[in-house]
Design an enzyme around this catalytic site. Structure first.
Site, PDB file in Angstrom:
ATOM      1  CB  THR A  99      52.368  21.095  -5.241  1.00  8.96           C
ATOM      2  OG1 THR A  99      53.530  21.755  -5.739  1.00  8.96           O
ATOM      3  CG2 THR A  99      52.754  20.253  -4.042  1.00  8.96           C
ATOM      4  N   GLY A 154      48.606  28.610  -3.967  1.00 10.82           N
ATOM      5  CA  GLY A 154      48.196  29.860  -3.336  1.00 10.82           C
ATOM      6  C   GLY A 154      46.943  30.416  -3.983  1.00 10.82           C
ATOM      7  CD  GLU A 214      56.840  27.324  -8.394  1.00 17.07           C
ATOM      8  OE1 GLU A 214      57.116  26.803  -9.484  1.00 17.07           O
ATOM      9  OE2 GLU A 214      55.684  27.355  -7.939  1.00 17.07           O
TER      10      GLU A 214
END
EC number: 1.3.3.6
Length: 661
Positions: free
Chosen positions: A139, A178, A421
């Protein structure tokens, strides 16, 4: 033990332990799961303060410490199986937030899925030993779900046999991965591949971002934490900007697509193979939706069995709030949904692994449906779970708003699932593309298989006036198989309606893409109906596999409640399609209320069967022993504001103000 809870458990008609075996896939798997969970639950190295009373930096530090300790313990205990690793982690990672987690959930699976044998031999050992701490950087600030729009570039230089990675615009900065902010030293980066002046689309590259030993970013790498979020305080979601950063050619994952030393590009068998990690994670997220909704239901139902409030008849003792039909109507359909999603999650995991074996053998026949199914069910289950957790919180009244309930934490941890996702609406539209292609195949005389095989019957299903009266008599609202057929017809009708609307729009729009946009609401509805059918079908189909008659009876009632409640909430679809009549809908609504009464005495045992330990539940309201009020008071006394009788702000601000009044 709270006497209300003890009485409720004793009143159940089935053995909750045996139902746990069914959910786990057998008694041996339950035994092994508990054995592994107890290794960590009984370990003093994992004790820490209540996270609710800590700063974000303190929470992150504790999460990193626990992660490092877990890795050491897993080595000591010889835990290497991926599922057993999950069992080991979950009791201590309340709501599943872990800075090094993407190493196991995305970095290693991507390496296994897309790396050559040589690449796996090079990168897997240091990653499994956590010398390499990995994340997955897809992303960007300006693009997320629209993968083709990602802007990060990887340009091949044949002179040095290196890729040059760049973040050419501010919107191309990787954003949200993350563990990227402060924890990871490597990232699998998705970038647009350029070689010999041509762009070949997105490919995955292993990118070292921090120096081993010092953990400092390499020159050409700008990396950091993106700041506070709605939740996930323990996770260092990060940003990554690259400036002419070079990596060796061998760092491109080349199991499918390749770049030769001279820059020649060798294309993969299918472009969708590059998206394997996303398909894996989406299939995993369906199971996580089941887990999160099961947690919320456990807390809300246990609390509702302990809480006494108001009167049903004047002068009577205050009843348990779960005796109110309105409370049952809030919670039992969600409980039924949690069980439905448990079976769907197990199916998705099994299906992914089965089809992945076929893909590795070069058989891609089922890949399109797997992609469509994981996208749609990820969206369907996460939307439902997200609203369901909030409904459970509100069902706990004012105490649900307190962090001691555990519900705010479950909610803020789960809610990003609706956007990461793949943003859910876009996921539903991806499923719709598969449904439209399948519809076109059937329309051209071909047969389709899998979960869309119901489209093969479309020509005979088109509702004619004389059929409307004949069809409803076929629906038995007390038969899960009959209700599955009703959902099948609803899905077929909405898929066909969306296809016809799309065809109509194409006649007076400039392009198919514009027509698609003007039909997108219908397309999402069709995908939702398809996913709803799949869930009902899988729940119903699992009932016959259960040998224990009392458990089968209780789960049949839950299945009926799930299906009938869904009909009552979408009654227009079933009426318009001539699937049910008005009088039958009245019967459906009445039967839903009857099922609430049947499920009420089983509710304590049904949530016990999820087998959540108090530590992993993280809730005062949902404690197994039911002693909520004493523990709520003890929890509140731990607040940092209570460390002194008089807070320093009184002397700084209030006392001077009062002295001047």
């Amino acid at each position: 033990m709270n006497p209300d809870l003890r009485r409720e458990r004793d009143a159940a008609s089935f053995d909750a332990e045996k139902l746990t075996y069914i959910l786990d896939g057998g008694s041996e798997r339950t035994r092994r799961r508990r054995e592994i969970e107890n290794l960590i639950l009984n370990d003093p190295d994992f004790k820490h303060e209540d996270l609710n009373f800590l700063t974000r930096s303190e929470r992150y530090e504790i999460a990193v410490r626990k992660s490092a300790t877990m890795v050491k313990k897993m080595r000591d205990f010889g835990i290497a199986d991926p599922e057993e690793i999950m069992w080991f982690k979950k009791p201590q990672l309340i709501n599943f937030v872990e800075p090094v987690g993407l190493t196991y959930s995305m970095f290693i699976p991507t390496l296994l899925d897309q790396g050559t044998t040589a690449q796996q031999q090079k990168w897997l050992p240091p990653t499994q030993g956590l010398q390499i701490i990995g994340t997955y950087a897809q992303t960007e600030m300006g693009h997320g779900t629209h993968l083709r729009g990602l802007e990060t570039t990887a340009t091949y230089d044949p002179k040095t046999q290196e890729f040059i990675l760049n973040s050419p615009t501010v919107t191309s900065i990787k954003w949200w991965p993350g563990g990227l902010g402060k924890t990871s030293n490597h990232a699998i980066v998705l970038a647009q591949l350029y070689t010999k002046g041509e762009c070949y689309g997105l490919h995955a590259f292993i990118v070292p971002i921090r120096e081993m030993g010092t953990h400092k970013p390499f020159p050409g790498i700008i990396v950091g934490d993106i700041g506070p979020k709605f939740g996930y305080d323990e996770m260092d979601n990060g940003y990554l900007k690259m400036d002419n950063y070079r990596i060796p050619r061998e760092n491109m994952l080349m199991k499918y697509a390749q770049v030769k030393p001279d820059g020649t590009y060798v294309k993969p068998l299918s472009n969708k193979l590059t998206y394997g990690t996303m398909v894996f994670v989406r299939s995993f997220l369906v199971g996580e939706a089941a887990r999160s909704l099961s947690k919320a239901c456990t807390i809300a139902i246990r609390y509702s069995l302990i809480r006494h409030q108001s009167e049903i008849r004047p002068g009577d003792p205050e009843p348990q709030i779960l005796d109110f039909q309105t409370q049952q109507y809030k919670l039992f359909p969600l409980l039924a949904t949690a069980y439905a999603f448990q079976f769907v999650g197990a199916y998705m995991k099994e299906t992914y692994h089965r089809i992945n074996v076929d893909i590795n053998q070069g058989n891609l026949n089922e890949l399109p449906e797997l992609h469509a199914l994981t996208a749609g069910l990820k969206a369907f289950t996460s939307w439902t779970t997200n609203s369901g957790i909030e409904a459970c919180r509100m069902a706990c009244g004012g105490h649900g708003y307190s962090h001691c309930s555990g519900l705010p934490n479950i909610y803020v941890t789960f809610t990003p699932t609706c956007t990461f996702e793949g943003e859910n609406t876009v996921m539903m539209l991806q499923t719709a593309r598969f449904l439209m292609k399948s519809y076109d195949q059937v329309h051209s005389g071909k047969l389709v298989g899998g979960m869309v095989s119901y489209l093969n019957d479309l020509p005979s299903q088109r509702i004619q006036p004389q059929q409307v009266a004949a069809w409803p008599a076929m629906v038995d609202i007390n038969n899960p198989d009959s209700l599955t057929e009703a959902y099948k017809h609803r899905a077929a009708r909405l898929v066909e309606a969306a296809a016809r609307n799309l065809q109509a729009e194409m006649k007076h729009r400039k392009s198919k893409e514009i027509a698609w946009n003007f039909t997108s609401v219908d397309l999402v509805r069709a995908s939702e109906a398809h996913c709803h059918y799949v869930v009902v079908k899988l729940f119903s189909g699992n009932l016959s596999k259960i040998d224990d008659k009392p458990i089968q009876a209780v789960l049949t009632n839950l299945c009926l409640l799930y299906a009938l409640y869904g009909i009552s909430q979408n009654s227009g679809d079933f009426l318009q399609g001539g699937i049910l009549t008005e009088s039958q809908l009245t019967q459906v609504n009445q039967r839903v209320k009857e099922l609430l009464t049947l499920i009420r005495p089983e509710s304590a045992a049904l949530v016990d069967a999820f087998d959540f330990q108090d530590v992993s539940l993280g809730s005062v309201l949902g404690r197994y022993d039911g002693n909520i009020y004493e523990n709520m008071f003890e929890w509140a006394k731990k607040s940092p504001l209570n460390k002194s009788e008089v807070h320093e702000s009184y002397h700084k601000h209030l006392k001077p103000l009062q002295s001047k009044l």
